[in-house]
Scaffold this active site. Structure first.
Site, short mmCIF file in Angstrom:
data_model
loop_
_atom_site.label_atom_id
_atom_site.label_comp_id
_atom_site.label_asym_id
_atom_site.label_seq_id
_atom_site.Cartn_x
_atom_site.Cartn_y
_atom_site.Cartn_z
N HIS A 14 0.82 -1.21 0.00
CA HIS A 14 0.00 0.00 0.00
C HIS A 14 0.85 1.26 0.00
CE1 HIS A 14 -3.11 -2.82 0.97
NE2 HIS A 14 -2.37 -3.22 1.99
N LYS A 65 1.53 -14.51 -13.77
CA LYS A 65 0.22 -15.04 -14.19
C LYS A 65 0.14 -15.19 -15.71
CE LYS A 65 -2.01 -13.01 -10.15
NZ LYS A 65 -3.19 -12.45 -9.54
N SER A 124 1.24 32.94 26.21
CA SER A 124 0.92 34.34 25.93
C SER A 124 0.19 34.89 27.15
CB SER A 124 0.03 34.43 24.69
OG SER A 124 -0.41 35.76 24.53
N SER A 136 8.17 30.62 22.74
CA SER A 136 9.05 29.47 22.44
C SER A 136 8.47 28.18 22.99
CB SER A 136 10.48 29.73 22.92
OG SER A 136 10.53 30.29 24.21
#
Ligand code: ADP
Length: 638
Positions: free
Chosen positions: A123, A175, A479, A551
């Site tokens: 996949h 095949k 903040s 930060s």
């Protein structure tokens, strides 16, 4: 079913196993080993083909056999007949159950060679698995269903195999029995694939018409396809040149794994010869230092050797007392590898978390380890169409090209020339997870031309002139936590004490130096990296630097800490709860974020990672801004 020559010899092998297992293993020890991968989408017949190879070779390892035995009473002990269909069912079931297993490895052997085959799920989301399985492979079998022809998966797998540097590609058109062994269909598929292969610069490949189910062209030429005159799959696998053989012709390289010094009289450099050949008396050069010497002895557990070739683990002793340690590379004196600290590379991203340009990761290249910083990708490759797309970052399973720099010079070769000295992995510094595999293309000329300019006035002189010890007070917090408020007071007090300071404030820096950056994770990382570099220059100027930035990520704060001189980075956590910061909401930003008008707001829809062990922690619920400032100053000025 016809008993082929290989099958007959397989029966002899069975008898030999029964007789004397040691003699059998001994014989296998001296065979060369071919590692290969099989690629194909779900129904292309991978399990059947692998089952067929194991079945026909009769060399099924004990654990595989045990698993199959428990499935059915019909299967007897080793050496007895195993039902082919049962074997294939067992392999397929195992793979389905093992969907979380990255790569399943199977072992078998023929009279001429031993084989390890990596079976990787097909996949798209398993690009990472395929890269893992392919990284050591000599050859890839790309399976195509003759009824379907070349599919998107075929192209993707081929591209990845080529990218990983697999030199031998087999296009197995499977095949064939289901299309009446029709040569025209086979030819058309091969022509189709040729066009694609040319478009990605893949070079030569070997095309084979097979039936894994019926056994056509697996161990012997198929009577059903007389028009095909090439080798059978097993014959091809037995005779194709393996990497170790090709690597012997290249210049000598020994990445040093460890220094063997049992006593004062013996100092040997141990490792695996990654390419070339070496003899006592050969001149060698040690990289990155460039020092030269000659080989005195080649020591192994089996005694001293007259010669060692690629793929062999050895310990070298040298004629001179030269510095050489783990991570260094001992190379042919006349043809040394390059040394650089800036590169262009292809990256295959393997982590759930996207790549963050600017963040530093551990980089492991053979036995060398460095800190690497990756720049934003130049482009990303769509693995289904091979198109180059613009990209700011790389997500799980993405492949892209980017520049990177390391904190020390690495001994390297382009991946296309040497997988050991050109292939690397990136490791997250906090979680220790492998986040990417990479292939170095070349060094950037810049790294050879830009040298650190030694200046005559030293940082110590500049600091002494100001009568202070430079530091960075790195404020971090949510903040509204109080970073700016407290940082301002700290600076005012310091200036009153005749100290030379500079305050770098988040909002102010974003008006100038960092005005091109937003608030995505990637931009936040770059924001902090730049501030860190500026703060560092300011400490070189002898200043006391105060920074007030949220930060939010530990990794970047750690990165800045590493940039600074030891002891000069002081992390100050302004610790205010989210509830309290939101209640204060000085700039009205929390209200906006809650109303959905502001995306990526720290604490709301962007994470904040509090420091685990900051030098200073300020609990703003327990003290005034002024008290906090006093406390901080006491810590830096005794
Ligand atoms: P930041 O820079 O961390 O975003 P600000 O300093 O801009 O935060 O805002 C913090 C707000 O909280 C200011 O209005 C400040 O007056 C207030 N405040 C209340 N108590 C404290 C305290 N003990 N420490 C710092 N700030 C406080």
């Amino acid at each position: 079913m016809m008993a082929s020559a290989a099958q007959e010899s397989a029966y002899q092998v069975d008898a030999l196993i029964a007789q004397d297992i040691n003699a059998y293993l001994e014989r296998h020890q001296h065979k060369s080993l071919l590692r290969f991968i099989t690629c194909g989408s779900v129904d292309d017949g991978k399990s059947t083909l692998i089952g067929r190879l194991l079945y026909d070779s009769k060399m099924i390892f004990e654990d595989q056999l045990a698993a199959l035995e428990s499935d059915s009473k019909k299967v007897g002990t080793q050496g007895q007949e195993i039902d082919f269909a049962l074997l294939v069912d067992g392999l397929a079931a195992e793979r389905e159950q093992g969907i979380t297993i990255d790569v399943a490895y199977r072992f078998f052997a023929t009279e001429k060679r031993k084989f390890i085959v990596a079976d990787t799920p097909g996949h798209e989301q398993y690009t990472r698995n395929m890269v893992t399985g392919a990284s050591t492979a000599d050859l890839a079998v790309i399976l195509v269903d003759a009824r379907k022809g070349v599919l998107t998966q075929t192209r993707r797998h081929s591209y990845l195999a080529h990218l990983i540097g697999i030199r031998n590609l087999v296009l197995a058109v499977n095949k064939m029995d289901l299309i009446g062994y029709d040569q025209a269909v086979f030819d058309e598929i091969v022509a189709d694939y040729r066009t694609f292969a040319d478009s990605i610069g893949l070079g030569s490949f070997t095309a084979l018409p097979i039936s894994g189910f019926r056994g056509d062209n697996i161990t012997a030429p198929s009577p059903n396809m007389p028009w095909y005159t090439g080798p059978s799959l097993v014959t091809h696998l037995e005779t194709v040149e393996i990497n170790a053989e090709a690597d012997q012709a290249k210049p000598f390289r020994l990445p040093v794994q460890w220094v063997n010094r049992p006593n004062l009289d013996f100092r040997g450099f141990a490792g695996l010869v990654s390419s070339g050949t070496i003899k006592p008396g050969d001149p060698v050069r040690i990289l990155p230092s460039g020092k030269t010497s000659t080989v005195a002895r080649i020591v192994t557990l089996d005694g001293d050797l007259d010669e060692a070739v690629a793929g062999r683990s050895i310990t070298l002793t040298l004629a001179d007392e030269v510095d050489c340690s783990r991570g260094d590379v001992i190379a042919a004196a006349g043809a040394p590898p390059q040394v650089a600290d800036q590169f262009e590379a292809t990256l295959v991203w393997m982590a759930e978390d996207e790549m963050l340009p600017g963040r530093s990761y551990w980089l492991k290249l053979g036995t060398q380890t460095a800190t690497a910083t990756i720049q934003a990708p130049k482009y990303q490759v769509n693995v289904n169409t091979m198109e180059q797309l613009a990209a700011k970052t790389l997500d799980l399973n993405a492949i892209g090209v980017a520049n990177l720099s390391t904190d020390k010079p690495l001994v390297f070769e382009p991946y296309a020339e040497n997988r050991t000295l050109g292939g690397f992995i990136l490791i997250d510094k906090l979680t220790n997870a492998t986040v990417a595999a990479g292939m170095l293309h070349f060094s950037l000329r810049r790294s050879q031309n830009i040298h650190w300019q030694p200046t005559d006035v030293s940082r110590d002189t500049l600091a002494a002139l100001k009568n202070q010890k430079p530091v960075v007070l790195w404020f971090t917090g949510l903040s509204g936590a109080g970073k700016s408020t407290i940082a301002n007071i700290v600076e005012k007090k310091l200036v009153r004490m005749n100290r030379h300071t500079f305050l770098l404030d988040g909002d102010n820096v974003r008006h100038g130096l960092n005005k091109d950056l937003g608030f995505t994770d990637a931009d936040r990382v770059e924001n902090i990296r730049r501030v860190g570099e500026v703060a560092k220059l300011m400490t070189d100027a002898g200043l006391i630097v105060i920074t007030a930035f949220i930060s939010p990520f530990r990794a970047e704060r750690e990165m800045v800490r590493q940039m600074m001189q030891p002891g000069e980075f002081i992390e100050v956590h302004i610790d205010t709860t989210l509830a309290e910061a939101e209640r204060r909401d000085v700039k009205g930003l929390y209200a906006k974020a809650r109303a959905g008008q502001l995306a990526n707001f720290t604490g709301i829809d962007s994470p904040y990672e509090p420091p685990e062990d900051p030098e200073i922690r300020i609990d703003t619920s327990g003290m005034t801004p002024d008290e906090a400032a006093e406390l901080i100053i006491k810590r830096i000025i005794p």
